[in-house]
Structures are given as structure tokens and as C-alpha cells.
Scaffold this motif. Structure first.
Motif, PDB file in Angstrom:
ATOM      1  N   MET A   1       0.831  -1.192   0.000  1.00  0.00           N
ATOM      2  CA  MET A   1       0.000   0.000   0.000  1.00  0.00           C
ATOM      3  C   MET A   1       0.870   1.247   0.000  1.00  0.00           C
ATOM      4  SD  MET A   1      -1.274   0.350   3.983  1.00  0.00           S
ATOM      5  CE  MET A   1      -1.573   2.117   3.823  1.00  0.00           C
ATOM      6  N   ALA A   2       0.354   2.331  -0.533  1.00  0.00           N
ATOM      7  CA  ALA A   2       1.063   3.601  -0.509  1.00  0.00           C
ATOM      8  C   ALA A   2       1.022   4.164   0.898  1.00  0.00           C
ATOM      9  CB  ALA A   2       0.428   4.579  -1.494  1.00  0.00           C
ATOM     10  N   LEU A   3       2.162   4.616   1.369  1.00  0.00           N
ATOM     11  CA  LEU A   3       2.255   5.145   2.734  1.00  0.00           C
ATOM     12  C   LEU A   3       2.417   6.655   2.662  1.00  0.00           C
ATOM     13  CD1 LEU A   3       2.390   4.474   5.728  1.00  0.00           C
ATOM     14  CD2 LEU A   3       4.844   4.114   5.489  1.00  0.00           C
ATOM     15  N   ASP A   4       1.465   7.357   3.215  1.00  0.00           N
ATOM     16  CA  ASP A   4       1.501   8.816   3.236  1.00  0.00           C
ATOM     17  C   ASP A   4       2.746   9.299   3.988  1.00  0.00           C
ATOM     18  OD1 ASP A   4      -0.095  11.511   3.022  1.00  0.00           O
ATOM     19  OD2 ASP A   4       0.583  11.357   5.107  1.00  0.00           O
ATOM     20  N   PRO A   5       3.490  10.266   3.451  1.00  0.00           N
ATOM     21  CA  PRO A   5       4.711  10.736   4.123  1.00  0.00           C
ATOM     22  C   PRO A   5       4.470  11.240   5.540  1.00  0.00           C
ATOM     23  CG  PRO A   5       4.675  11.494   1.862  1.00  0.00           C
ATOM     24  CD  PRO A   5       3.339  10.874   2.112  1.00  0.00           C
ATOM     25  N   ASP A   6       3.349  11.897   5.788  1.00  0.00           N
ATOM     26  CA  ASP A   6       3.070  12.378   7.135  1.00  0.00           C
ATOM     27  C   ASP A   6       2.826  11.211   8.095  1.00  0.00           C
ATOM     28  OD1 ASP A   6       3.363  15.022   6.419  1.00  0.00           O
ATOM     29  OD2 ASP A   6       1.220  15.310   6.016  1.00  0.00           O
ATOM     30  N   LEU A   7       2.134  10.184   7.618  1.00  0.00           N
ATOM     31  CA  LEU A   7       1.922   8.994   8.447  1.00  0.00           C
ATOM     32  C   LEU A   7       3.247   8.294   8.698  1.00  0.00           C
ATOM     33  CD1 LEU A   7       0.228   6.898   9.903  1.00  0.00           C
ATOM     34  CD2 LEU A   7      -0.322   5.871   7.668  1.00  0.00           C
ATOM     35  N   PHE A   8       4.081   8.225   7.681  1.00  0.00           N
ATOM     36  CA  PHE A   8       5.413   7.630   7.840  1.00  0.00           C
ATOM     37  C   PHE A   8       6.190   8.348   8.930  1.00  0.00           C
ATOM     38  CE2 PHE A   8       9.937   7.868   6.322  1.00  0.00           C
ATOM     39  CZ  PHE A   8      10.305   6.577   6.710  1.00  0.00           C
ATOM     40  N   ARG A   9       6.175   9.656   8.943  1.00  0.00           N
ATOM     41  CA  ARG A   9       6.894  10.419   9.965  1.00  0.00           C
ATOM     42  C   ARG A   9       6.319  10.130  11.352  1.00  0.00           C
ATOM     43  NH1 ARG A   9      10.177  14.594   8.342  1.00  0.00           N
ATOM     44  NH2 ARG A   9       9.756  15.787  10.228  1.00  0.00           N
ATOM     45  N   ALA A  10       5.004  10.010  11.435  1.00  0.00           N
ATOM     46  CA  ALA A  10       4.385   9.713  12.727  1.00  0.00           C
ATOM     47  C   ALA A  10       4.800   8.327  13.228  1.00  0.00           C
ATOM     48  CB  ALA A  10       2.864   9.806  12.616  1.00  0.00           C
ATOM     49  N   LEU A  11       4.874   7.358  12.322  1.00  0.00           N
ATOM     50  CA  LEU A  11       5.285   6.007  12.708  1.00  0.00           C
ATOM     51  C   LEU A  11       6.744   5.994  13.167  1.00  0.00           C
ATOM     52  CD1 LEU A  11       3.595   3.936   9.845  1.00  0.00           C
ATOM     53  CD2 LEU A  11       2.860   4.100  12.233  1.00  0.00           C
ATOM     54  N   VAL A  12       7.603   6.709  12.467  1.00  0.00           N
ATOM     55  CA  VAL A  12       9.013   6.775  12.854  1.00  0.00           C
ATOM     56  C   VAL A  12       9.157   7.469  14.207  1.00  0.00           C
ATOM     57  CG1 VAL A  12      11.279   7.733  12.275  1.00  0.00           C
ATOM     58  CG2 VAL A  12       9.877   6.636  10.503  1.00  0.00           C
ATOM     59  N   ALA A  13       8.374   8.514  14.441  1.00  0.00           N
ATOM     60  CA  ALA A  13       8.436   9.226  15.718  1.00  0.00           C
ATOM     61  C   ALA A  13       8.107   8.288  16.871  1.00  0.00           C
ATOM     62  CB  ALA A  13       7.479  10.418  15.710  1.00  0.00           C
ATOM     63  N   ASP A  14       7.075   7.462  16.695  1.00  0.00           N
ATOM     64  CA  ASP A  14       6.722   6.511  17.751  1.00  0.00           C
ATOM     65  C   ASP A  14       7.775   5.415  17.876  1.00  0.00           C
ATOM     66  OD1 ASP A  14       4.460   7.963  18.226  1.00  0.00           O
ATOM     67  OD2 ASP A  14       3.052   6.475  17.445  1.00  0.00           O
ATOM     68  N   ALA A  15       8.279   4.929  16.742  1.00  0.00           N
ATOM     69  CA  ALA A  15       9.294   3.876  16.775  1.00  0.00           C
ATOM     70  C   ALA A  15      10.563   4.350  17.466  1.00  0.00           C
ATOM     71  CB  ALA A  15       9.610   3.416  15.350  1.00  0.00           C
ATOM     72  N   SER A  16      10.858   5.640  17.356  1.00  0.00           N
ATOM     73  CA  SER A  16      12.094   6.172  17.946  1.00  0.00           C
ATOM     74  C   SER A  16      12.086   6.123  19.465  1.00  0.00           C
ATOM     75  CB  SER A  16      12.323   7.618  17.483  1.00  0.00           C
ATOM     76  OG  SER A  16      11.435   8.519  18.128  1.00  0.00           O
ATOM     77  N   LEU A  17      10.922   5.894  20.056  1.00  0.00           N
ATOM     78  CA  LEU A  17      10.835   5.814  21.519  1.00  0.00           C
ATOM     79  C   LEU A  17      11.293   4.461  22.045  1.00  0.00           C
ATOM     80  CD1 LEU A  17       7.397   7.592  22.037  1.00  0.00           C
ATOM     81  CD2 LEU A  17       9.691   8.561  22.299  1.00  0.00           C
ATOM     82  N   ALA A  18      11.581   3.519  21.158  1.00  0.00           N
ATOM     83  CA  ALA A  18      12.068   2.207  21.582  1.00  0.00           C
ATOM     84  C   ALA A  18      13.436   2.336  22.242  1.00  0.00           C
ATOM     85  CB  ALA A  18      12.151   1.273  20.375  1.00  0.00           C
ATOM     86  N   PRO A  19      13.785   1.402  23.109  1.00  0.00           N
ATOM     87  CA  PRO A  19      15.100   1.461  23.765  1.00  0.00           C
ATOM     88  C   PRO A  19      16.222   1.092  22.807  1.00  0.00           C
ATOM     89  CG  PRO A  19      13.955  -0.568  24.355  1.00  0.00           C
ATOM     90  CD  PRO A  19      12.973   0.258  23.571  1.00  0.00           C
ATOM     91  N   SER A  20      17.400   1.666  23.036  1.00  0.00           N
ATOM     92  CA  SER A  20      18.606   1.297  22.287  1.00  0.00           C
ATOM     93  C   SER A  20      19.791   1.368  23.233  1.00  0.00           C
ATOM     94  CB  SER A  20      18.819   2.232  21.086  1.00  0.00           C
ATOM     95  OG  SER A  20      19.006   3.579  21.502  1.00  0.00           O
ATOM     96  N   VAL A  21      20.835   0.627  22.926  1.00  0.00           N
ATOM     97  CA  VAL A  21      22.003   0.563  23.799  1.00  0.00           C
ATOM     98  C   VAL A  21      22.589   1.965  23.982  1.00  0.00           C
ATOM     99  CG1 VAL A  21      23.487  -0.062  21.825  1.00  0.00           C
ATOM    100  CG2 VAL A  21      24.249  -0.538  24.183  1.00  0.00           C
TER     101      VAL A  21
END
Length: 322
Positions: A1-21
Motif C-alpha cells: 500500500m502507498a504510505l503517506d509521508p506524514d503517516l510515515f513520519r508519525a510512525l518513525v516518531a513513535d518507533a524512535s521511543l524504543a530502547p537502544s544501547v
């Protein structure tokens, strides 16, 4: 499916809250013309001393992708993860997914590195944890104390390694004047350090100073955290199949932490218990973790004090999206 750029940014923003070393945030994201997402790595974020094999890096990527999948599920999207292309992974999205039950807790998850005070609340929350075959939950005070002793001994061994200590300090933000205080790494606020404690840490961890303290037998007291560890309601030993891909471990790692959040527990990883071979062998032997499993980390668990928390240090979206 086509992913709207604004939705993509929102998904990345939430994903960035995941833990990292060390909160290095090594994962990068690219929206391709066909609507799929390419997951990439920023090689400048590697820990060449503390993580020479890239195991923690792989776990960090897996946690980030799981965060993306959780965020997508809240928006009715299912994500198929491919590992056979360029980069870390490829993601394809399609409509028709119900929200993942853990998705709401991704925004609530916090690391708490201070002393836990409400022991009864902590015990009640630990009792609500669902059993899992990759978690060994230690609640007996004497067993927690034994892990605290192992943790301090392992920490001291690693801090004696000057290159490791320098790499760790390079990711510590001990003053609000540090340009990356609110962006990445481990700032003093997140480490539950007062301004005086942070200044002292910056001094004693300097080359030469730590060695001088070690020479007179004082270095152990500088890095000791046993009283804080003993305040935990429980220590959860997280272990996975020894041959599991770190990326897959990372996906499960993130979900385990969200399970803690779901029952009102805050956690703080005690990674050196897994990173230090001597400590890891002792933990696996003493707590009955089979040899075909690998200790990934230990979580110190309890109920954190109620308070208003600052935003998590995170890189800007324009840095994460490439």
C-alpha cells in the motif's frame, strides 16, 4: 500500500521511543517510492569497544522495528518484516490489523535508575506479570542481594577497561550545557544524578583519576550500585535461545519491557551481568538458565515515584529519516 509521508513520519516518531544501547538510536528509516520502508543503520552509532560484535546494535534495531510495528497496529496497519534485502530490514504495510494490546504502553515506557521506595506496590505489580519462558523472575531478597554483588563486581571489571570507560563517558551527558543533552545518550537526569553527582562522575571517570582511585581501593565504591539494586521488588533475568538473531531478540526485548510497563513496573537494564562473561556464567549457573539459552540482560524492577517526567532524549525526525 502507498504510505503517506506524514503517516510515515508519525510512525518513525513513535518507533524512535524504543530502547537502544546507551540510547545511541542507531536505526534510520527510508520511505521508498513503492510505499515500502527500508530500515538502515547509522554506522557512526556503533559501540566499537563495548559492543564489538554488534549484538547490542542488532537488539537495538529489532526493538526499533518492533516499535514501528506497534505504532502501525494502532493505526490499523499490519507490517511484514523482510530481512533478505539491503540494509537492516524491509517493511511492507497493509491495512487490516487490530491494535496490538501492548501498543499503548510504548509511549509510557520509562527507564528508572533510582532507588525504589514503595516495596509493597512493587511486589503487587510483579505478581501481575504473566509467566514467560524467557524470563526468570527473582524476588527473594537474598537472591536479589547476590545479583547486586555480582553486578558491582562486573561493573568494576568493565570500568577498569579505560577504552570502554571512555566510550561510555562519550555517551554520557553530565551537564545541561552538553549540546546533545536532549537528543541522545544518557543524560544526568535520566541517570537520576543531581548536578553535584554528575559533576563528581565526570571527574572520577577521567583517565588517570579512576586509575588512582583503583590503586588505593576506592574505585569499587565509586561505581557501586548495590543499595539501589537491592531496593528492587524483583530482578527479571531475560534469556533467549543462544543462536537467536539479535534482531529477533530485540523485538522480543521491547515487548518484554512493555509487559513490565503494562503492570505499572519501571525497569532498568543491568546489562553488564550479560556482557561480562564471568558474571553471565555465574548468573546462568546460579539461577538455572540452561546452556542452550543466553542471558540477554537483567531488569531491575519496581514502581517508580509518581512525578512529571521530562521528554525522552531523542534525535530529530529529520535525522532519523534519510
Amino acid at each position: 500500500m502507498a504510505l503517506d509521508p506524514d503517516l510515515f513520519r508519525a510512525l518513525v516518531a513513535d518507533a524512535s521511543l524504543a530502547p537502544s544501547v546507551h540510547n545511541t538510536q542507531p536505526t534510520r528509516w527510508r520511505l521508498l517510492p513503492d510505499g515500502t520502508v527500508q530500515v538502515l543503520e547509522d554506522p557512526a552509532r556503533r559501540l566499537t569497544v563495548g559492543d564489538p560484535d554488534g549484538r547490542d546494535l542488532g537488539v537495538s534495531h529489532g526493538a526499533a522495528v518492533e516499535g514501528f510495528c506497534l505504532a502501525a497496529s494502532e493505526r490499523g496497519l499490519a507490517v511484514t518484516v523482510h530481512r533478505d534485502g539491503d540494509g537492516v530490514a524491509g517493511l511492507a504495510l497493509e491495512a487490516g490489523r487490530r491494535p496490538d494490546p501492548l501498543a499503548p504502553f510504548a509511549l509510557q515506557r520509562r527507564t528508572y535508575r533510582g532507588r525504589f521506595e514503595d516495596a509493597e506496590a512493587g511486589k503487587a505489580s510483579v505478581a501481575r506479570l504473566a509467566p514467560a519462558d524467557d524470563l526468570t523472575v527473582v524476588e527473594a531478597p537474598d537472591r536479589i542481594a547476590a545479583l547486586a554483588t555480582l553486578y558491582d563486581a562486573a561493573s568494576l571489571r568493565w570500568f577498569r577497561n579505560a577504552p570502554y570507560r571512555a566510550e561510555l563517558v562519550s555517551w554520557m551527558r553530565l551537564s545541561r550545557r552538553h549540546p546533545n543533552w536532549s537528543l541522545d545518550g544518557l543524560n544526568a537526569e535520566a541517570m537520576e544524578m543531581s548536578a553535584i553527582e554528575a559533576a563528581a562522575a565526570g571527574l572520577v571517570l577521567r583517565p588517570g583519576v579512576f586509575e588512582a582511585l583503583a590503586g588505593v581501593g576506592l574505585a569499587g565504591s565509586v561505581v557501586a550500585e548495590a543499595p539501589v539494586v537491592r531496593s528492587a521488588a524483583a530482578i527479571a533475568l531475560f534469556h533467549r535461545p543462544a543462536d537467536e538473531d539479535p534482531f529477533d531478540t530485540g523485538r522480543r526485548f521491547h515487548r518484554v519491557w512493555l509487559e513490565f510497563t503494562r503492570v505499572d513496573l519501571s525497569g532498568s537494564p543491568m546489562a553488564v551481568l550479560a556482557d561480562d562473561p564471568q558474571a553471565r556464567d555465574a548468573v546462568q549457573r546460579d539461577f538455572g538458565i540452561p546452556s542452550d539459552r543466553r542471558l540477554i540482560t537483567a531488569f531491575r524492577l519496581g514502581v517508580a515515584p509518581a512525578r512529571t517526567l521530562p521528554p525522552k532524549p531523542r534525535l530529530a525526525l529529520d535525522t532519523l529519516i534519510v
